[in-house]
Design a protein around this motif. Structure first.
Motif, PDB file in Angstrom:
ATOM      1  N   GLN A  33       0.839  -1.198   0.000  1.00 31.79           N
ATOM      2  CA  GLN A  33       0.000   0.000   0.000  1.00 31.79           C
ATOM      3  C   GLN A  33       0.875   1.251   0.000  1.00 31.79           C
ATOM      4  OE1 GLN A  33      -2.780   0.218   3.242  1.00 31.79           O
ATOM      5  NE2 GLN A  33      -3.498   2.267   2.701  1.00 31.79           N
ATOM      6  N   THR A  34       0.716   2.072  -1.022  1.00 32.17           N
ATOM      7  CA  THR A  34       1.464   3.327  -1.095  1.00 32.17           C
ATOM      8  C   THR A  34       0.966   4.274  -0.011  1.00 32.17           C
ATOM      9  OG1 THR A  34       1.735   3.074  -3.484  1.00 32.17           O
ATOM     10  CG2 THR A  34       2.119   5.260  -2.563  1.00 32.17           C
ATOM     11  N   MET A  35       1.870   4.792   0.785  1.00 29.62           N
ATOM     12  CA  MET A  35       1.516   5.660   1.907  1.00 29.62           C
ATOM     13  C   MET A  35       1.830   7.133   1.627  1.00 29.62           C
ATOM     14  SD  MET A  35       0.301   3.386   3.874  1.00 29.62           S
ATOM     15  CE  MET A  35       0.029   4.319   5.379  1.00 29.62           C
ATOM     16  N   GLU A  36       2.942   7.384   0.927  1.00 25.01           N
ATOM     17  CA  GLU A  36       3.360   8.775   0.715  1.00 25.01           C
ATOM     18  C   GLU A  36       4.390   8.839  -0.404  1.00 25.01           C
ATOM     19  OE1 GLU A  36       5.346  12.528   3.234  1.00 25.01           O
ATOM     20  OE2 GLU A  36       5.376  10.476   4.043  1.00 25.01           O
ATOM     21  N   ILE A  37       4.309   9.893  -1.199  1.00 27.83           N
ATOM     22  CA  ILE A  37       5.378  10.224  -2.140  1.00 27.83           C
ATOM     23  C   ILE A  37       6.155  11.359  -1.500  1.00 27.83           C
ATOM     24  CG2 ILE A  37       5.933  11.099  -4.429  1.00 27.83           C
ATOM     25  CD1 ILE A  37       3.275   9.824  -5.376  1.00 27.83           C
ATOM     26  N   THR A  38       7.409  11.111  -1.206  1.00 26.22           N
ATOM     27  CA  THR A  38       8.186  12.080  -0.441  1.00 26.22           C
ATOM     28  C   THR A  38       9.016  12.965  -1.368  1.00 26.22           C
ATOM     29  OG1 THR A  38      10.054  10.546  -0.183  1.00 26.22           O
ATOM     30  CG2 THR A  38       8.331  10.479   1.496  1.00 26.22           C
ATOM     31  N   GLY A  39       9.411  14.124  -0.835  1.00 27.28           N
ATOM     32  CA  GLY A  39      10.213  15.060  -1.607  1.00 27.28           C
ATOM     33  C   GLY A  39      10.994  15.982  -0.702  1.00 27.28           C
ATOM     34  N   ASP A  40      11.821  16.790  -1.335  1.00 29.04           N
ATOM     35  CA  ASP A  40      12.657  17.719  -0.562  1.00 29.04           C
ATOM     36  C   ASP A  40      12.091  19.130  -0.538  1.00 29.04           C
ATOM     37  OD1 ASP A  40      13.067  18.661  -3.111  1.00 29.04           O
ATOM     38  OD2 ASP A  40      15.211  18.199  -3.186  1.00 29.04           O
ATOM     39  N   GLY A  41      10.827  19.259  -0.949  1.00 21.94           N
ATOM     40  CA  GLY A  41      10.212  20.579  -1.045  1.00 21.94           C
ATOM     41  C   GLY A  41      10.169  21.104  -2.459  1.00 21.94           C
ATOM     42  N   SER A  42      11.018  20.559  -3.303  1.00 18.41           N
ATOM     43  CA  SER A  42      11.062  20.975  -4.709  1.00 18.41           C
ATOM     44  C   SER A  42      10.744  19.821  -5.651  1.00 18.41           C
ATOM     45  CB  SER A  42      12.451  21.547  -5.049  1.00 18.41           C
ATOM     46  OG  SER A  42      12.713  22.706  -4.294  1.00 18.41           O
ATOM     47  N   VAL A  43      11.370  18.666  -5.407  1.00 22.60           N
ATOM     48  CA  VAL A  43      11.191  17.511  -6.292  1.00 22.60           C
ATOM     49  C   VAL A  43      11.039  16.243  -5.466  1.00 22.60           C
ATOM     50  CG1 VAL A  43      12.480  18.560  -8.188  1.00 22.60           C
ATOM     51  CG2 VAL A  43      13.680  17.151  -6.509  1.00 22.60           C
ATOM     52  N   ASN A  59      11.832  12.709  -3.904  1.00 24.37           N
ATOM     53  CA  ASN A  59      13.060  12.006  -3.530  1.00 24.37           C
ATOM     54  C   ASN A  59      12.815  10.580  -3.049  1.00 24.37           C
ATOM     55  OD1 ASN A  59      12.135  12.228  -0.883  1.00 24.37           O
ATOM     56  ND2 ASN A  59      13.607  13.821  -0.308  1.00 24.37           N
ATOM     57  N   GLY A  60      11.538  10.140  -3.059  1.00 27.08           N
ATOM     58  CA  GLY A  60      11.299   8.767  -2.643  1.00 27.08           C
ATOM     59  C   GLY A  60       9.832   8.421  -2.535  1.00 27.08           C
ATOM     60  N   ILE A  61       9.578   7.178  -2.161  1.00 29.56           N
ATOM     61  CA  ILE A  61       8.208   6.706  -1.963  1.00 29.56           C
ATOM     62  C   ILE A  61       8.175   5.814  -0.726  1.00 29.56           C
ATOM     63  CG2 ILE A  61       8.487   4.645  -3.445  1.00 29.56           C
ATOM     64  CD1 ILE A  61       5.568   5.192  -4.394  1.00 29.56           C
ATOM     65  N   ARG A  62       7.117   5.962   0.051  1.00 24.35           N
ATOM     66  CA  ARG A  62       6.949   5.156   1.262  1.00 24.35           C
ATOM     67  C   ARG A  62       5.734   4.258   1.089  1.00 24.35           C
ATOM     68  NH1 ARG A  62       4.272   6.100   6.122  1.00 24.35           N
ATOM     69  NH2 ARG A  62       3.747   8.226   5.452  1.00 24.35           N
ATOM     70  N   PHE A  63       5.902   2.968   1.349  1.00 29.40           N
ATOM     71  CA  PHE A  63       4.789   2.029   1.213  1.00 29.40           C
ATOM     72  C   PHE A  63       4.814   1.011   2.346  1.00 29.40           C
ATOM     73  CE2 PHE A  63       8.329   0.384  -1.239  1.00 29.40           C
ATOM     74  CZ  PHE A  63       8.368  -0.968  -0.937  1.00 29.40           C
ATOM     75  N   GLY A  93      11.542   9.600  -9.449  1.00 27.31           N
ATOM     76  CA  GLY A  93      10.272   9.746 -10.146  1.00 27.31           C
ATOM     77  C   GLY A  93       9.294   8.640  -9.807  1.00 27.31           C
ATOM     78  N   VAL A  94       8.007   8.995  -9.798  1.00 30.07           N
ATOM     79  CA  VAL A  94       6.938   8.044  -9.532  1.00 30.07           C
ATOM     80  C   VAL A  94       5.895   8.160 -10.645  1.00 30.07           C
ATOM     81  CG1 VAL A  94       5.097   7.357  -7.958  1.00 30.07           C
ATOM     82  CG2 VAL A  94       7.272   8.186  -7.041  1.00 30.07           C
ATOM     83  N   PHE A  95       5.630   7.045 -11.306  1.00 26.80           N
ATOM     84  CA  PHE A  95       4.636   7.007 -12.376  1.00 26.80           C
ATOM     85  C   PHE A  95       3.383   6.302 -11.863  1.00 26.80           C
ATOM     86  CE2 PHE A  95       8.561   7.807 -14.474  1.00 26.80           C
ATOM     87  CZ  PHE A  95       8.249   8.567 -15.590  1.00 26.80           C
TER      88      PHE A  95
END
Length: 520
Positions: free
Chosen positions: A412-422, A424-428, A443-445
C-alpha cells in the motif's frame, strides 16, 4: 542523418514553399552542433528557396531560427528537432514559407489580434508524443504574430537548463520566464488562455446555435463513432468535446483495434476527427459540460450547459465523456505533480534517464510502463496493492526477465516524499506484516486505472457507486432522450474498440428514439 526516403519526402514538402526562407544558426563546438549543421545543410540542399546563415550568436547554442528572408523573427529550435518533432520542423518550414496551416480562420484571427509581448519557451523530449501538438501550436503563433517569440528546447541537449528549472515532465511551457502550462495543449487552449475575453465570445456563439437533433458530449472513440453513425442518418449533429480523441491522445501504442495492425494515439485521434469532419458534423472543441437539463424541465428540448456560460439544445443527447487517470491520493502526489510525479512514461520517461523510479500499479498499463522505463532508467520499483500482478501473463513474464526491476505486491502506497522541490522517494506498507519501507528515487509514475468524467451529472443522471453512468442494453439512461456510451458507463471492459461499438449503438438507439418521439 536523414535516410533517402525521408530526404525525398522532405524535398516534396519544401517544394510547397511559396516564399524564400532562411535558417539562422547559432553553433558551438558540441557534437549536437555538428549534427545540427549536417541537418541544416541537408535541408538547403533540397530547395533553392532555403538559405543557411551560420553567423547567429544566440546565447542558447546550438540552435537555429526559421525565418522569412529579410527578417530575423521566427521559430527557434534549440537542439535537434528529430524523432516526434521532425514533423514540427517541417511544418515550421512550410508555414514560414507561406504554406497555409490547417487551422480554422477564427483561430488565426485570434492569434493575430493578441496584444502584448509573449516570450514562450517549450521544453520537449524527442520520444514525447504529447509534445508535438504544443510545439506546433506555439510555432504557428510565433509565425503569425511578430509579438510572439517561441523557442523549442530539446531537453536532452540542454540538461543543465532542465535541472536548474526542475523540469520533470514534458511538454513544459514557460511564458516570459514563468510556468505557463504543462502537458498536451491545443492551439485553441493556448489562445483562450491568453485571450481573456474568449470565454464570453464562445458562450455567445453556443447560445446562438440552432437546436441539434443529436448532441454528443465527448469526442473520444465512443463520441466519434456516435457522430458518424448519426450524421449518416441525415440529421443535424453536434459534438461538444474538451479535446477530440479523448484519452487516446495520451496512448502511445494501439495494437488491438481490429483492422489496424498498429498505430499511436495521436494519429488515431486525428483520424477520428478527420472522419467526423468528413460528415460535416458541427465540432465544438474546448467545451466542458457542467449540467444536463431534462427536456421536461427545459421546455421541450434537452439542454447542456457549458463551463463558459453557454448552452446547447438538442432533441437527444449522447454522453461520451470518457474517463481520466486515477490519482493514488496520498500525501505528496499533488505537491510533486510534474516535479517527479508523472502519468505518461512515454513522454516523461527520458527525463529520468539513469535515475531510480517507481510505478504504482500492476495492471497492463503499469507493467507496460515499468517495462518501458526499465530500458531508460537505472531501476524500477513496481508497487501493487493486490497480492499479485493483474497484467497479462506475457507482460508479467517480460517484466520478470528484466534485471533492474523490483516488484512489491500486497503493498500500500503511503506517501510520495520530496525535498520541497522535487520527489526524492516513496513510502509504502506491506499489507500482510504492516512493515513500512522507504525507497529513495527521483520519479513516480501513477498507473492505477481510470475515473469516469461524470461528476457534473450527479443531480440528473443515475450513476453507479463507481460514478459510471447506468445504461441499459441500448445505451439509454434514466432520463428520456439521454443516452451514454464508452468508458463513462457501466459497460465492462474499457477498450477503444468497445467504446466505438457502444457509441455506434447509442447513436442508432438515439435515432430510434427521435423517429418515435414527436419534435417539440
Amino acid at each position: 542523418m536523414l535516410d533517402d526516403t525521408l530526404k525525398s519526402q522532405l524535398q516534396t514538402y519544401l517544394g510547397m514553399l511559396r516564399q524564400p526562407i532562411r535558417l539562422i544558426a547559432s553553433l558551438d563546438d558540441s557534437e549536437t552542433a555538428v549534427e545540427m549543421r549536417q541537418l541544416l545543410e541537408t535541408i538547403i540542399s533540397l530547395s533553392d528557396k532555403v538559405t543557411l546563415d551560420t553567423t547567429g550568436n544566440d546565447a542558447r547554442k546550438p540552435s537555429f531560427v526559421v525565418a522569412p528572408v529579410g527578417n530575423d523573427h521566427g521559430v527557434r529550435f534549440a537542439g535537434l528537432p528529430l524523432g516526434h518533432e521532425f514533423t514540427s520542423l517541417v511544418l515550421a518550414l512550410l508555414w514560414t514559407g507561406g504554406h497555409p496551416p490547417k487551422v480554422e480562420q477564427d483561430v488565426i484571427d485570434a492569434i493575430k489580434a493578441l496584444e502584448g509581448d509573449f516570450n514562450f519557451e517549450v521544453y520537449m523530449s524527442l520520444s514525447c508524443h504529447n509534445c508535438p501538438d504544443v510545439v506546433q501550436a506555439l510555432s504557428l503563433m510565433a509565425i503569425m504574430n511578430p509579438k510572439i517569440k517561441t523557442v523549442v528546447i530539446e531537453g536532452g541537449a540542454f540538461q543543465k537548463e532542465v535541472t536548474d528549472r526542475e523540469i520533470m515532465a514534458v511538454p513544459m511551457v514557460f511564458l516570459n520566464g514563468k510556468v505557463f502550462g504543462s502537458g498536451r495543449m491545443s492551439i485553441e487552449e493556448i489562445v483562450a488562455k491568453l485571450d481573456t475575453n474568449s470565454a464570453e465570445r464562445e458562450a455567445a456563439k453556443l447560445n446562438a446555435k440552432d437546436a441539434y437533433d443529436m448532441l454528443i458530449v465527448g469526442g473520444g472513440p465512443a463520441g466519434a463513432a456516435a457522430a458518424v453513425y448519426a450524421a449518416r442518418k441525415g440529421i443535424r449533429v453536434g459534438v461538444a468535446a474538451e479535446r477530440f480523441g479523448g484519452q487516446t491522445n495520451d496512448t502511445m501504442a494501439i495494437e488491438n483495434y481490429i483492422s489496424v495492425l498498429e498505430t499511436d494515439g495521436p494519429k488515431f485521434a486525428a483520424a477520428l476527427e478527420q472522419q467526423v469532419r468528413h460528415y460535416e458534423v458541427d465540432i465544438m472543441n474546448l467545451q466542458r459540460a457542467t449540467k444536463v437539463v431534462p427536456a421536461s424541465v427545459a421546455g421541450g428540448l434537452l439542454t447542456v450547459e457549458m463551463e463558459n456560460g453557454g448552452a446547447l439544445r438538442a432533441r437527444s443527447v449522447i454522453l461520451s465523456t470518457g474517463a481520466r487517470w486515477r490519482n493514488v491520493n496520498v500525501p505528496g502526489e499533488q505537491e510533486y505533480k510534474n516535479k517527479g510525479v508523472a502519468y505518461c512514461p512515454h513522454c516523461d520517461g527520458p527525463l529520468f534517464k539513469g535515475k531510480r523510479t517507481a510505478v504504482i500499479g500492476g495492471g497492463n498499463s503499469g507493467i507496460e510502463a515499468a517495462i518501458d522505463l526499465a530500458g531508460i532508467v537505472e531501476h524500477v520499483t513496481v508497487i501493487e496493492f493486490a497480492d499479485q500482478l493483474k497484467a497479462d501473463a506475457v507482460l508479467v513474464n517480460k517484466l520478470n526477465s528484466l534485471p533492474n526491476v523490483t516488484v512489491h505486491t500486497n503493498a500500500q502506497t503511503m506517501e510520495i516524499t520530496g525535498d520541497g522541490s522535487v520527489v526524492n522517494g516513496i513510502r509504502f506498507k506491506d499489507r500482510t506484516t504492516g512493515v513500512e519501507q522507504h525507497v529513495a528515487l527521483a520519479g513516480v509514475f501513477v498507473q492505477i486505472g481510470l475515473v469516469p468524467n461524470t461528476e457534473f451529472l450527479k443531480e440528473t443522471i443515475e450513476l453507479s457507486k463507481f460514478g459510471e453512468i447506468i445504461v441499459d442494453a441500448k445505451g439509454h439512461t434514466n432520463v428520456p432522450g439521454v443516452l451514454a456510451a464508452g468508458d463513462c458507463t457501466t459497460v465492462p471492459y474499457k477498450q477503444i474498440v468497445i467504446a466505438a461499438g457502444e457509441g455506434a449503438k447509442a447513436a442508432l438507439s438515439a435515432f430510434d428514439y427521435l423517429i418515435r418521439t414527436p419534435a417539440a
